[in-house]
Design an enzyme around this catalytic site. Structure first.
Site, PDB file in Angstrom:
ATOM      1  N   LYS A 177       0.836  -1.152   0.049  1.00 26.13           N
ATOM      2  CA  LYS A 177       0.140   0.060   0.103  1.00 26.13           C
ATOM      3  C   LYS A 177       0.860   1.315  -0.046  1.00 26.13           C
ATOM      4  CE  LYS A 177      -3.476   2.662   0.112  1.00 26.13           C
ATOM      5  NZ  LYS A 177      -4.568   2.891   1.147  1.00 26.13           N
ATOM      6  N   LYS A 245      -0.743  11.558   5.611  1.00 25.77           N
ATOM      7  CA  LYS A 245      -0.283  10.316   6.775  1.00 25.77           C
ATOM      8  C   LYS A 245       0.362   9.192   6.064  1.00 25.77           C
ATOM      9  CE  LYS A 245      -3.235   7.326   7.542  1.00 25.77           C
ATOM     10  NZ  LYS A 245      -3.288   5.909   7.069  1.00 25.77           N
TER      11      LYS A 245
END
Length: 302
Positions: A177, A245
């Site tokens: 990811k 983030k």
């Protein structure tokens, strides 16, 4: 109607439509969210209110999560923060937790180890595809963990995603990811630069998007975000603050593994600027606004 009960903790912009797709697939779905409105919407759709993370786990055969960040997962699953009823308190030996959150690979590994101590499996299974993919059930799911556990729960994942890839042991899903977010951010920044350049050069922005989408520059961002970007529509498909983030996770991992990330570091700074300028809840495609601020001009069509 499936006999499996799926718990779902974290009913946000991605989690709620995923939980609804599980209901549509015939699963009994028990949900929880820190705010009440998404839970009420799930109940109206046919789901149930689990009351707490532990309550969800107690009522379920498998528990899915979709939470904002690493500390949230540690808190909600293990009770590492202020959570008084963490998921772990409601789990039974032999159960599986499927974590769709995007978190640090090392945190995924440590949570998996703590769950393993009580006989529970973890699949770190972060997702990609934006809110459209969550709504349509076409997400790409990158899975880390035991391949046999993945096979056991593949039907649950197929209810929310279209492409399900086993990437390796626990933590590998999160590493994959991070790679995804490196490429996504590069696309967003490159498309933003191209649109601002085209606008300042006096080109027709709609024609530019159409022309380059069909050539070697063709990418997901051009197809799915550029038409909204040039109209100033930054309604979130994925929050910019979450992209920031995720890039922090990627750059921290790059530092740990001594992997150079010059382009990702630049994207990280641009998304930091979005958050600092109050744009954190805009779509991640809203990074265009930061490039516009640098240029002193907007790339828009009427």
């Amino acid at each position: 109607m499936s006999s499996t009960t799926v718990g779902f903790v974290g009913l946000g912009i991605m989690g709620l439509p995923m939980a609804k797709n599980l209901v549509d697939a015939g699963y009994r779905v028990v949900g929880h969210n820190r705010s009440d409105e998404p839970v009420e919407e799930l109940v109206e759709y046919g789901g149930e209110d689990g009351g707490s993370p532990a309550g969800v786990a107690e009522a379920s055969d498998v528990v899915s999560l979709c939470l904002p960040d690493s500390p949230d997962v540690e808190n909600v699953v293990l009770g590492a923060g202020a959570e008084s009823d963490p998921v772990i308190d409601g789990l039974s030996e032999g159960m599986t937790v499927i974590d769709h959150s995007t978190i640090s690979p090392t945190v995924a590994e440590s949570v998996a180890a703590e769950l393993a101590d009580v006989g529970v499996n973890l699949l770190d299974a972060p997702i990609s595809g934006g809110d459209e993919g969550a709504i349509e059930g076409t997400l790409s799911i990158m899975v880390g963990g035991d391949p046999d556990v993945l096979d056991e729960h593949r039907d649950v994942l197929e209810a929310v995603g279209e492409t399900i890839t086993h990437c390796g042991p626990n933590g590998a899903g999160q590493t994959t990811k991070a790679c995804n977010q490196i490429v996504v951010s590069a696309q967003m920044v490159a498309v933003s630069e191209a649109l601002v350049f085209a606008s300042k050069a006096g080109a027709d922005l709609e024609a530019v998007v159409e022309a380059i989408s069909g050539g070697a520059a063709g990418c997901w961002t051009l197809d799915n975000r550029a038409p909204n970007m040039i109209h100033g529509d930054f309604e979130p498909g994925f929050y910019a603050e979450y992209q920031y983030k995720d890039l922090r996770i990627a750059t921290d991992a790059g530092e740990a593994y001594e992997s150079p990330m010059p382009q990702t570091e630049l994207a990280h700074e641009l998304y930091k600027s979005m958050v600092a300028n109050g744009m954190g809840r805009d779509c991640n495609s809203g990074v265009l606004q930061v490039v516009e601020m640098l240029a002193g001009d907007e790339a828009r069509v009427e």
